[in-house]
Motif scaffolding. Structure first.
Motif, PDB file in Angstrom:
ATOM      1  N   HIS A   1       0.808  -1.219   0.000  1.00 28.70           N
ATOM      2  CA  HIS A   1       0.000   0.000   0.000  1.00 28.70           C
ATOM      3  C   HIS A   1       0.851   1.284   0.000  1.00 28.70           C
ATOM      4  N   ALA A   2       2.109   1.179  -0.409  1.00 29.77           N
ATOM      5  CA  ALA A   2       2.966   2.367  -0.485  1.00 29.77           C
ATOM      6  C   ALA A   2       2.370   3.411  -1.415  1.00 29.77           C
ATOM      7  N   GLY A   3       1.694   2.964  -2.459  1.00 33.77           N
ATOM      8  CA  GLY A   3       1.122   3.877  -3.433  1.00 33.77           C
ATOM      9  C   GLY A   3       0.032   4.775  -2.875  1.00 33.77           C
ATOM     10  N   GLU A   4      -0.488   4.436  -1.701  1.00 33.39           N
ATOM     11  CA  GLU A   4      -1.544   5.236  -1.096  1.00 33.39           C
ATOM     12  C   GLU A   4      -0.993   6.325  -0.179  1.00 33.39           C
ATOM     13  N   ALA A   5       0.296   6.291   0.100  1.00 33.86           N
ATOM     14  CA  ALA A   5       0.959   7.313   0.931  1.00 33.86           C
ATOM     15  C   ALA A   5       0.255   7.522   2.268  1.00 33.86           C
ATOM     16  N   ARG A   6      -0.133   6.416   2.890  1.00 32.21           N
ATOM     17  CA  ARG A   6      -0.798   6.529   4.191  1.00 32.21           C
ATOM     18  C   ARG A   6       0.219   6.688   5.318  1.00 32.21           C
ATOM     19  N   ALA A   7      -0.261   7.110   6.470  1.00 31.67           N
ATOM     20  CA  ALA A   7       0.601   7.171   7.650  1.00 31.67           C
ATOM     21  C   ALA A   7       1.021   5.761   8.047  1.00 31.67           C
ATOM     22  N   TRP A   8       2.267   5.635   8.458  1.00 37.45           N
ATOM     23  CA  TRP A   8       2.738   4.349   8.989  1.00 37.45           C
ATOM     24  C   TRP A   8       3.524   4.648  10.263  1.00 37.45           C
ATOM     25  N   PRO A   9       2.842   4.814  11.376  1.00 35.94           N
ATOM     26  CA  PRO A   9       3.512   5.151  12.633  1.00 35.94           C
ATOM     27  C   PRO A   9       4.610   4.155  12.982  1.00 35.94           C
TER      28      PRO A   9
ATOM     29  N   SER B   1       6.763  -7.626 -22.115  1.00 36.27           N
ATOM     30  CA  SER B   1       6.150  -6.881 -21.004  1.00 36.27           C
ATOM     31  C   SER B   1       6.405  -5.381 -21.114  1.00 36.27           C
ATOM     32  N   ASP B   2       6.744  -4.916 -22.311  1.00 40.97           N
ATOM     33  CA  ASP B   2       7.137  -3.517 -22.489  1.00 40.97           C
ATOM     34  C   ASP B   2       5.968  -2.537 -22.342  1.00 40.97           C
ATOM     35  N   PHE B   3       4.722  -3.037 -22.303  1.00 35.40           N
ATOM     36  CA  PHE B   3       3.562  -2.163 -22.140  1.00 35.40           C
ATOM     37  C   PHE B   3       3.214  -1.972 -20.669  1.00 35.40           C
ATOM     38  N   ILE B   4       3.933  -2.659 -19.786  1.00 32.98           N
ATOM     39  CA  ILE B   4       3.679  -2.573 -18.345  1.00 32.98           C
ATOM     40  C   ILE B   4       4.746  -1.680 -17.734  1.00 32.98           C
ATOM     41  N   THR B   5       4.390  -0.463 -17.410  1.00 38.57           N
ATOM     42  CA  THR B   5       5.359   0.460 -16.824  1.00 38.57           C
ATOM     43  C   THR B   5       4.651   1.488 -15.953  1.00 38.57           C
ATOM     44  N   GLY B   6       5.368   1.979 -14.946  1.00 35.81           N
ATOM     45  CA  GLY B   6       4.800   2.956 -14.033  1.00 35.81           C
ATOM     46  C   GLY B   6       3.822   2.375 -13.034  1.00 35.81           C
ATOM     47  N   ASN B   7       3.886   1.064 -12.821  1.00 33.64           N
ATOM     48  CA  ASN B   7       2.931   0.400 -11.943  1.00 33.64           C
ATOM     49  C   ASN B   7       3.511   0.128 -10.556  1.00 33.64           C
ATOM     50  N   ILE B   8       2.638   0.196  -9.556  1.00 32.91           N
ATOM     51  CA  ILE B   8       2.986  -0.126  -8.169  1.00 32.91           C
ATOM     52  C   ILE B   8       2.212  -1.391  -7.823  1.00 32.91           C
ATOM     53  N   MET B   9       2.901  -2.508  -7.698  1.00 36.44           N
ATOM     54  CA  MET B   9       2.251  -3.812  -7.595  1.00 36.44           C
ATOM     55  C   MET B   9       2.385  -4.406  -6.202  1.00 36.44           C
ATOM     56  N   ASP B  10       1.256  -4.631  -5.550  1.00 40.25           N
ATOM     57  CA  ASP B  10       1.246  -5.299  -4.248  1.00 40.25           C
ATOM     58  C   ASP B  10       1.211  -6.806  -4.461  1.00 40.25           C
TER      59      ASP B  10
ATOM     60  N   THR C   1      11.282   0.284 -19.150  1.00 39.85           N
ATOM     61  CA  THR C   1      10.137   0.250 -18.248  1.00 39.85           C
ATOM     62  C   THR C   1      10.616   0.380 -16.808  1.00 39.85           C
ATOM     63  N   VAL C   2       9.762   0.981 -15.975  1.00 39.07           N
ATOM     64  CA  VAL C   2      10.087   1.202 -14.560  1.00 39.07           C
ATOM     65  C   VAL C   2       8.860   0.839 -13.731  1.00 39.07           C
ATOM     66  N   ASN C   3       8.994  -0.123 -12.838  1.00 35.62           N
ATOM     67  CA  ASN C   3       7.881  -0.563 -12.007  1.00 35.62           C
ATOM     68  C   ASN C   3       8.330  -0.766 -10.568  1.00 35.62           C
ATOM     69  N   MET C   4       7.368  -0.802  -9.657  1.00 36.64           N
ATOM     70  CA  MET C   4       7.655  -1.054  -8.248  1.00 36.64           C
ATOM     71  C   MET C   4       6.919  -2.304  -7.777  1.00 36.64           C
ATOM     72  N   ILE C   5       7.655  -3.167  -7.085  1.00 34.59           N
ATOM     73  CA  ILE C   5       7.103  -4.360  -6.461  1.00 34.59           C
ATOM     74  C   ILE C   5       6.974  -4.102  -4.959  1.00 34.59           C
ATOM     75  N   CYS C   6       5.809  -4.400  -4.401  1.00 31.06           N
ATOM     76  CA  CYS C   6       5.571  -4.196  -2.968  1.00 31.06           C
ATOM     77  C   CYS C   6       5.262  -5.541  -2.324  1.00 31.06           C
ATOM     78  N   PRO C   7       6.276  -6.203  -1.761  1.00 32.88           N
ATOM     79  CA  PRO C   7       6.069  -7.537  -1.184  1.00 32.88           C
ATOM     80  C   PRO C   7       5.196  -7.478   0.062  1.00 32.88           C
ATOM     81  N   GLY C   8       4.503  -8.571   0.305  1.00 36.16           N
ATOM     82  CA  GLY C   8       3.765  -8.720   1.551  1.00 36.16           C
ATOM     83  C   GLY C   8       4.706  -9.069   2.691  1.00 36.16           C
ATOM     84  N   ASP C   9       4.153  -9.565   3.771  1.00 36.87           N
ATOM     85  CA  ASP C   9       4.940  -9.871   4.969  1.00 36.87           C
ATOM     86  C   ASP C   9       5.578 -11.244   4.823  1.00 36.87           C
TER      87      ASP C   9
END
Length: 256
Positions: free
Chosen positions: A144-152, A233-242, A181-189
């Motif tokens: 959920h980094a893409g949502e820019a929420r508070a993370w105390p 996969s060249d059409f997949i770019t700018g994505n934030i993937m959880d 292409t530039v993408n972000m992977i956001c791993p779970g726990d």
């Protein structure tokens, strides 16, 4: 991907190791990066070379500007220009602390390792990628980094990664005309030994916190990165993937 050069930061162990192995199996030559895990890095390099590709292991701290430039210089010298850059490395303080309890050096280290160092690494490899009209850049975030929420109690880390979200999206737009292409992977726990396990190995391990009901694995992350690096996969770019099994890791409140 056969014959491409992939630089995976923080790749001696864990998710970086699984990513390096996945790309090597696709025919990529691999630059392994480590800070403290020299033995593990050298062992992995030999394992990768047994797959029929070239591999080197280079010590460098991404939070230190001079060292990250040396990392790319050595990769280019020994393997060739970087086609795939996976920015897996990034400092994290496991102890939960309020921002006011961090030291100045800790704040700077977290920012440098998770944002500034990543930006400088990207900047260093872009010229060759542009020349070749092909490139893959992967950033790592958190759920959920893409949502820019508070993370105390994770303020410095979260701020750096959320800044990286905006940078990911911006760089993706700027470099798309060059086949990059530039993408972000956001791993779970994904914890401990599971970082180096396959999906089959964790499929029977229950996880009551994750909506999917099973633990995550290193393969869950590596297979997505592998897919993003394919030519098609060249059409997949700018994505934030959880990649999280549906888990939301952020607890927005703290006890006073």
């Amino acid at each position: 991907m056969k014959g491409k050069v992939a630089l995976v930061t923080g790749s001696a162990t864990g998710l970086g190791k699984m990513t390096a192995l996945a790309l090597a199996r696709q025919g990529c030559h691999i630059a392994i990066n480590y800070v403290n895990s020299q033995v593990a890095a050298e062992e992995l390099s030999r394992e990768i070379e047994a797959l029929g590709v070239r591999s080197i292991a280079i010590r460098a701290d991404i939070a230190k500007e001079a060292e990250l430039y040396t990392l790319v210089d050595q990769t280019e010298l020994q393997l060739g220009s970087v086609d795939i850059l996976v920015n897996n490395a990034g400092p994290f303080i496991h102890e939960r602390r309020l921002f006011s309890e961090y030291t100045r050096d800790e704040i700077v280290h977290m920012a440098n390792g998770n944002l500034t160092g990543v930006m400088l690494l990207d900047h260093r490899v872009l010229a060759a990628m542009r020349k070749n009209r092909w490139g893959r850049i992967i950033h790592f975030g958190f759920g959920h980094a893409g949502e820019a929420r508070a993370w105390p109690q994770r303020a410095a880390y979260a701020a750096a990664k959320v800044g990286l979200v905006s940078f990911t999206k911006t760089l993706a737009v700027e470099e798309a005309p060059y086949g990059i292409t530039v993408n972000m992977i956001c791993p779970g726990d994904i914890r401990g030994a599971n970082k180096e396990k396959t999906i089959a190995e964790v499929s029977s391990i229950p996880d009551e916190l994750t909506p999917r009901g099973r633990s995550g694995s290193g393969e869950d992350i590596a297979r997505v990165i592998e897919y993003l690096c394919l030519d098609s996969s060249d059409f997949i770019t700018g994505n934030i993937m959880d990649i999280s099994g549906g888990l939301d890791p952020i607890r927005p409140r703290i006890q006073p």
